[in-house]
Motif scaffolding. Structure first.
Motif, PDB file in Angstrom:
ATOM      1  N   HIS A   1     -51.134  40.055  94.755  1.00 20.01           N
ATOM      2  CA  HIS A   1     -52.429  39.665  94.205  1.00 20.01           C
ATOM      3  C   HIS A   1     -53.341  40.893  94.141  1.00 20.01           C
ATOM      4  N   ASN A   2     -53.917  41.121  92.974  1.00 16.73           N
ATOM      5  CA  ASN A   2     -54.863  42.222  92.777  1.00 16.73           C
ATOM      6  C   ASN A   2     -56.289  41.696  92.834  1.00 16.73           C
ATOM      7  N   LEU A   3     -57.118  42.348  93.616  1.00 24.04           N
ATOM      8  CA  LEU A   3     -58.552  42.046  93.640  1.00 24.04           C
ATOM      9  C   LEU A   3     -59.263  43.089  92.785  1.00 24.04           C
ATOM     10  N   ASN A   4     -59.881  42.637  91.697  1.00 26.18           N
ATOM     11  CA  ASN A   4     -60.625  43.514  90.803  1.00 26.18           C
ATOM     12  C   ASN A   4     -62.112  43.224  90.945  1.00 26.18           C
ATOM     13  N   LEU A   5     -62.883  44.249  91.276  1.00 24.37           N
ATOM     14  CA  LEU A   5     -64.338  44.139  91.326  1.00 24.37           C
ATOM     15  C   LEU A   5     -64.875  44.911  90.130  1.00 24.37           C
ATOM     16  N   ASP A   6     -65.451  44.169  89.172  1.00 18.20           N
ATOM     17  CA  ASP A   6     -65.796  44.715  87.864  1.00 18.20           C
ATOM     18  C   ASP A   6     -64.519  45.293  87.258  1.00 18.20           C
TER      19      ASP A   6
ATOM     20  N   SER B   1     -58.181  46.205  95.577  1.00 17.97           N
ATOM     21  CA  SER B   1     -57.160  45.966  96.599  1.00 17.97           C
ATOM     22  C   SER B   1     -55.961  45.272  95.964  1.00 17.97           C
ATOM     23  N   THR B   2     -54.777  45.542  96.527  1.00 17.26           N
ATOM     24  CA  THR B   2     -53.564  44.820  96.180  1.00 17.26           C
ATOM     25  C   THR B   2     -53.016  44.194  97.450  1.00 17.26           C
ATOM     26  N   VAL B   3     -52.820  42.875  97.410  1.00 20.04           N
ATOM     27  CA  VAL B   3     -52.538  42.107  98.616  1.00 20.04           C
ATOM     28  C   VAL B   3     -51.229  41.344  98.454  1.00 20.04           C
ATOM     29  N   ASP B   4     -50.431  41.366  99.511  1.00 14.99           N
ATOM     30  CA  ASP B   4     -49.273  40.482  99.602  1.00 14.99           C
ATOM     31  C   ASP B   4     -49.690  39.328 100.507  1.00 14.99           C
ATOM     32  N   VAL B   5     -49.947  38.181  99.906  1.00 16.19           N
ATOM     33  CA  VAL B   5     -50.505  37.053 100.648  1.00 16.19           C
ATOM     34  C   VAL B   5     -49.570  36.620 101.770  1.00 16.19           C
ATOM     35  N   ARG B   6     -48.251  36.718 101.564  1.00 12.29           N
ATOM     36  CA  ARG B   6     -47.288  36.247 102.554  1.00 12.29           C
ATOM     37  C   ARG B   6     -47.003  37.294 103.628  1.00 12.29           C
ATOM     38  N   ARG B   7     -47.367  38.549 103.368  1.00 13.49           N
ATOM     39  CA  ARG B   7     -47.047  39.630 104.300  1.00 13.49           C
ATOM     40  C   ARG B   7     -48.325  40.401 104.644  1.00 13.49           C
ATOM     41  N   PRO B   8     -48.971  40.075 105.729  1.00 12.70           N
ATOM     42  CA  PRO B   8     -50.238  40.733 106.079  1.00 12.70           C
ATOM     43  C   PRO B   8     -50.113  42.234 106.289  1.00 12.70           C
TER      44      PRO B   8
ATOM     45  N   GLY C   1     -65.410  45.256 103.239  1.00 11.55           N
ATOM     46  CA  GLY C   1     -64.235  44.416 103.448  1.00 11.55           C
ATOM     47  C   GLY C   1     -63.263  44.450 102.293  1.00 11.55           C
ATOM     48  N   GLY C   2     -63.795  44.340 101.052  1.00 12.97           N
ATOM     49  CA  GLY C   2     -62.923  44.341  99.874  1.00 12.97           C
ATOM     50  C   GLY C   2     -61.892  43.229  99.939  1.00 12.97           C
ATOM     51  N   GLY C   3     -60.623  43.584  99.777  1.00 14.75           N
ATOM     52  CA  GLY C   3     -59.544  42.597  99.837  1.00 14.75           C
ATOM     53  C   GLY C   3     -59.103  42.261 101.244  1.00 14.75           C
ATOM     54  N   TYR C   4     -59.758  42.827 102.256  1.00 14.12           N
ATOM     55  CA  TYR C   4     -59.478  42.562 103.672  1.00 14.12           C
ATOM     56  C   TYR C   4     -58.035  42.892 104.037  1.00 14.12           C
ATOM     57  N   THR C   5     -57.458  43.876 103.361  1.00 16.99           N
ATOM     58  CA  THR C   5     -56.083  44.268 103.698  1.00 16.99           C
ATOM     59  C   THR C   5     -56.012  44.935 105.073  1.00 16.99           C
ATOM     60  N   LEU C   6     -57.014  45.775 105.388  1.00 19.28           N
ATOM     61  CA  LEU C   6     -56.985  46.450 106.692  1.00 19.28           C
ATOM     62  C   LEU C   6     -57.155  45.460 107.844  1.00 19.28           C
ATOM     63  N   PRO C   7     -58.113  44.541 107.823  1.00 20.33           N
ATOM     64  CA  PRO C   7     -58.215  43.580 108.928  1.00 20.33           C
ATOM     65  C   PRO C   7     -56.952  42.739 109.100  1.00 20.33           C
ATOM     66  N   ARG C   8     -56.352  42.292 107.981  1.00 27.73           N
ATOM     67  CA  ARG C   8     -55.133  41.477 108.087  1.00 27.73           C
ATOM     68  C   ARG C   8     -54.009  42.277 108.725  1.00 27.73           C
ATOM     69  N   ALA C   9     -53.843  43.541 108.281  1.00 31.05           N
ATOM     70  CA  ALA C   9     -52.770  44.378 108.840  1.00 31.05           C
ATOM     71  C   ALA C   9     -53.047  44.711 110.295  1.00 31.05           C
ATOM     72  N   ALA C  10     -54.310  44.982 110.620  1.00 37.14           N
ATOM     73  CA  ALA C  10     -54.647  45.388 111.992  1.00 37.14           C
ATOM     74  C   ALA C  10     -54.353  44.288 112.988  1.00 37.14           C
ATOM     75  N   MET C  11     -54.624  43.041 112.615  1.00 34.77           N
ATOM     76  CA  MET C  11     -54.376  41.935 113.537  1.00 34.77           C
ATOM     77  C   MET C  11     -52.886  41.808 113.871  1.00 34.77           C
TER      78      MET C  11
ATOM     79  N   GLY D   1     -55.111  35.330 101.400  1.00 35.32           N
ATOM     80  CA  GLY D   1     -54.355  35.158 102.642  1.00 35.32           C
ATOM     81  C   GLY D   1     -55.117  35.480 103.910  1.00 35.32           C
ATOM     82  N   LEU D   2     -56.430  35.711 103.833  1.00 34.33           N
ATOM     83  CA  LEU D   2     -57.199  36.003 105.039  1.00 34.33           C
ATOM     84  C   LEU D   2     -57.362  34.735 105.872  1.00 34.33           C
ATOM     85  N   LYS D   3     -57.103  34.847 107.188  1.00 32.02           N
ATOM     86  CA  LYS D   3     -57.219  33.710 108.103  1.00 32.02           C
ATOM     87  C   LYS D   3     -58.233  34.039 109.206  1.00 32.02           C
ATOM     88  N   LYS D   4     -58.844  32.995 109.720  1.00 26.30           N
ATOM     89  CA  LYS D   4     -59.750  33.183 110.852  1.00 26.30           C
ATOM     90  C   LYS D   4     -58.972  33.699 112.056  1.00 26.30           C
ATOM     91  N   HIS D   5     -59.574  34.631 112.795  1.00 27.55           N
ATOM     92  CA  HIS D   5     -58.923  35.212 113.964  1.00 27.55           C
ATOM     93  C   HIS D   5     -59.979  35.440 115.030  1.00 27.55           C
TER      94      HIS D   5
END
Length: 814
Positions: free
Chosen positions: A510-515, A520-527, A559-569, A595-599
């Protein structure tokens, strides 16, 4: 319908026009610097900008309303002189107030929500109010009789708009990189004071008219004089106010929509904003001037025109040109219009083709309304001031309604449709346009366009193939799209693609495009999937921080696509991370689609990063502060200054580190130089890091190897790429970072074998080596560039970030 026309006093008009031009240029300078003056105390976000713009517009509205009374009571050049000197003092107050605020710290006792309008009002309202008193006074002084009301008011409005246009360009392109913010305030104050002195000398040579008839009530005729009552005038002056209010509302809606359209295709930068604002102001300026001429000509006795029908027809025409934007924009997009031109040319031409015509027609409205509303020359100041005040009030309402409600709630296209419908409905209240066959035909086309637009955009969920969601927020056009990528070693097949032979061996990203920027490019199934390699550097610093603390605290700004927080957890368990993202809708999209989840160890905060660092972050609490708040060619200047860096250092532990992400070119860019030079004023150790291999510290002696080195060096230094700047009082320990990376358990699940592979035996269970990404750019590599042009020190008083990016901007797409 009016007395015979008196000749226009050209000499007086030239002098008064110059006063209005210079005063509005100074006003625009003050408006542009106001956000920089208040950024240390209220941040720089949508609420800050709308608060400052709203306060200035409120001051302009109040100034015009009250200035009309002053104009009718004191129609003398000395009035202009006094107002100009008052404006100079109000400008100086804008330099004094932030100093008092910083010294007292009084702002910290006010919650951020109410603090923004309160501080904006205290800083900006005096200048906006005093300088806006000039407009109705100038119209009054330049008006020979009521028959010239349209031309004079249109000329004054045009010159005031032209002053804003010149002030916008000169400040943005020339003054900001040359002077500190306070110096710009002093320049504006000096310009106003100098204009006051010149007005005292020059305008005194043309004294006010003597023995003018006493003011009469609106609509009354002087004894023994020809009738001055305008037979086409509004029966109720409130009707005139409503017309200019709604016309200005729609004009501001168009301006904000224009900025969003341009951002989608050309990004957000100094050039995009000045291009859009310049075209809109130019259209308004031309419209004001032409509208004044039209107003006087159609109101002449025996002209054969119905002034109300002309006004209604122009409102219909404005609506038609507005709805035409929705037709023209796809043509420009599909035809790749102006694609071979430079980016600046593209921005200006897109803005001109789409928005100049409707803004020019809308600019004709106010002079015509004033001409229809003014009963006699004695009341021109009061009527012109009130009409302009209501026009400005409409702009205020349009700013807040469009920025907070229409674009985020309806989207940009539907906002255009709403503006068109409003203009069409207003035209019906002005005159029976349906009785004219030409206007009826045009009105039918406009209403048909509105109906068709509603039908076509109703329930619109996607704009392009593979679009998951598209939303307009208060900050961006947010789009999430999907793409396919081959499965990596150990990746499980994607259930969504199972059974399709064409997609076997692929996974969905999944690509997050802002304007227009792929953020960010996110793999929803693989944090643990990380697309941008600079985030790998951030992960490696997180691992190193965890070596000395099982639960390190980290602050991420952006935060953007929140790829870093998901990977860090997953990759650095125990990490406690505060994520500050300015746009709450970006956070919502991350939770819903990325794919961001509460933590329990992950906290979201939606606010400006500087305000969080300065007022929310606990002192000495973070092992690591990561700033990843860049957006293509837009860098928040208030997050790059020495004062901000000092605040970051206070939030860090003594051996903590600050990682600043920038996008720049080593050869042509100036932002990395300024950022490093500024950080060195706060931190002992500052280094430029790259995720790809930079050139070696020393040039090889072998001629062939040296030639290859030079070729690679030139390619690397000229390219624009993502860098991370390390800043800390602790020396950079690359060996410690590498050791921390080698010591970690390989990341699940991407590097873990599948159950099917496990059944194949030990050979399939081999875990690949975890790569190491952090590489320091050697000081010797940077030295020739810094020797040629050292970095400037960025402060709250001097941070011309957009200007520092100008060269990189110009080279893009050229």
């Amino acid at each position: 319908m009016g007395s015979p026309s008196a000749p226009l006093p050209l000499a007086r008009l030239v002098g008064i026009g110059l006063v209005v031009f210079l005063a509005n240029a100074a006003l625009l300078v003050l408006q542009l610097v106001a956000s920089r003056l208040l950024a240390p105390f209220i941040g720089s976000d949508l609420y800050t900008w709308t608060g400052i713009i709203g306060v200035f517009l409120a001051g302009i509205a109040l100034g015009n309303a009250y200035g009309g009374r002053i104009a009718d009571k004191y129609p003398h050049p000395r009035t202009l002189v006094g107002l100009l000197m008052g404006g100079a003092l109000a400008a100086l107050w804008m330099a004094v107030f932030p100093v008092l605020l910083a010294a007292s710290g009084a702002h910290t006792s006010i919650p951020l929500g109410p603090r923004i309008p309160i501080l904006a009002a205290i800083l900006c309202l005096p200048a906006g109010f005093v300088l806006s008193l000039l407009t109705p006074v100038s119209i009054k002084l330049g008006l020979p009789d009521v028959s010239s009301t349209g031309r004079v008011s249109g000329l004054i409005f045009a010159l005031s708009t032209l002053g804003c246009l010149i002030g916008n360009y000169v400040t943005g392109f020339y003054l900001v990189p040359m002077f500190t913010i306070n110096s710009l305030v002093y320049v504006a104050a000096g310009l106003l004071a100098g204009t006051a002195v010149a007005s005292w000398v020059v305008l005194q040579l043309d004294p006010p008219r003597e023995n003018e008839p006493a003011p009469q009530e609106p609509g009354a005729d002087a004894p023994g004089s020809p009738p001055t009552t305008n037979l086409a005038a509004f029966a109720d002056i409130r009707h005139a106010y409503a017309i200019v209010f709604l016309a200005s509302f729609c004009g501001m809606a168009l301006e904000l929509a224009a900025s969003r359209y341009i951002a989608r295709h050309h990004g957000v930068s100094l050039f995009s904003w000045t291009g859009v604002i310049g075209v809109m102001l130019a259209g308004t300026c031309v419209g004001n001037f032409v509208g004044g001429i039209i107003a006087d000509r159609v109101n002449r006795p025996g002209s054969g025109w119905n002034p109300r029908m002309v006004l209604g027809g122009l409102l219909v025409l404005a609506g038609g040109l507005t709805i035409l934007i929705l037709v023209t924009r796809p043509i420009l997009e599909r035809g790749e219009a102006f694609a071979t031109d430079g980016l600046v040319t593209q921005i200006v031409m897109w803005s001109f083709v789409l928005f100049f015509a409707p803004m020019a027609v809308l600019g004709t409205i106010s002079p015509q309304v004033i001409r229809l509303a003014v009963p006699d020359a004695a009341h021109v100041g009061r009527v012109a001031g009130r009409v302009y005040a209501w026009s400005t009030t409409g702009a205020i309402a349009g700013t807040f309604a469009t920025g907070y409600v229409l674009i985020s709630g309806l989207g940009t296209d539907r906002t255009i449709i709403v503006a068109t419908a409003v203009l069409a409905l207003v035209s019906l209240t002005v005159a029976p346009v349906w009785k004219d066959n030409t206007l009826l035909y045009l009105l039918s086309i406009v209403l048909g366009g509105v109906t068709g637009g509603v039908i076509l955009t109703w329930g619109e969920g996607t704009a392009e193939p593979n679009t998951v969601v598209q939303r307009d927020s208060n900050y961006y056009l947010i789009r999430v799209t999907t793409k396919l990528e081959p499965l990596a070693a150990g990746d499980e097949p994607d259930p969504v693609l199972e059974g399709d032979p064409d997609t076997a061996g692929y996974k969905v990203l999944h690509n997050l495009n802002l304007d227009h920027l792929l953020h960010s490019t996110v793999d929803v199934r693989r944090p643990t999937y990380i697309y941008y390699k600079h985030e790998e550097i951030q992960i490696e610093f997180l691992r190193a921080a965890r070596k000395g603390n099982d639960a390190p605290r980290t602050l991420l700004i952006g935060g953007g696509g929140y790829t870093l927080p998901r990977a860090a957890m997953k990759l650095v368990p125990g990490t406690r991370m505060d994520v500050v993202e300015i746009d709450p809708e970006v956070t919502n999209v991350a939770y819903e689609f990325l794919g961001l989840k509460k933590h329990e160890h992950h906290r979201d905060v939606n606010m400006d990063g500087r305000q969080f660092v300065a007022e929310v972050a606990e002192k000495g609490s973070y092992e690591l502060v990561i700033q990843d708040a860049v957006n293509d060619l837009s860098v928040p200047s208030h997050l790059m200054t020495k004062e901000y860096n000092d605040a970051v250092k206070r939030a860090l532990k003594p051996d903590g580190a600050f990682l600043l992400t920038i996008i720049d070119s080593v050869e042509h860019g100036k932002v990395w130089r300024a950022a490093m030079a500024t950080l060195e004023k706060t931190f002992k150790h500052v280094h430029l890091l790259a995720s790809s291999e930079p050139p070696a510290a020393e040039r090889p002696a072998d001629p062939k190897a040296a030639a290859e080195y030079d070729e690679r060096f030139a390619y690397w230094s000229a390219g624009r790429q993502v860098y991370v700047i390390y800043a800390s009082d602790k020396p950079l320990d690359l060996a410690g970072l590498k050791a921390a990376t080698e010591a970690v358990v390989p990341r699940p699940p991407a590097y873990w074998p599948t159950a099917k592979a496990a059944a194949l035996g030990p050979a399939a269970m081999t875990v690949p080596e975890v790569p190491f990404f952090t590489r320091q750019v050697a000081p010797s590599v940077l030295e020739p560039f810094l020797a040629k042009e050292p970095g400037v020190i960025l402060t709250d008083q001097y941070a011309p970030i957009d200007n520092l990016m100008a060269e990189v901007f110009r080279r893009r797409n050229q």
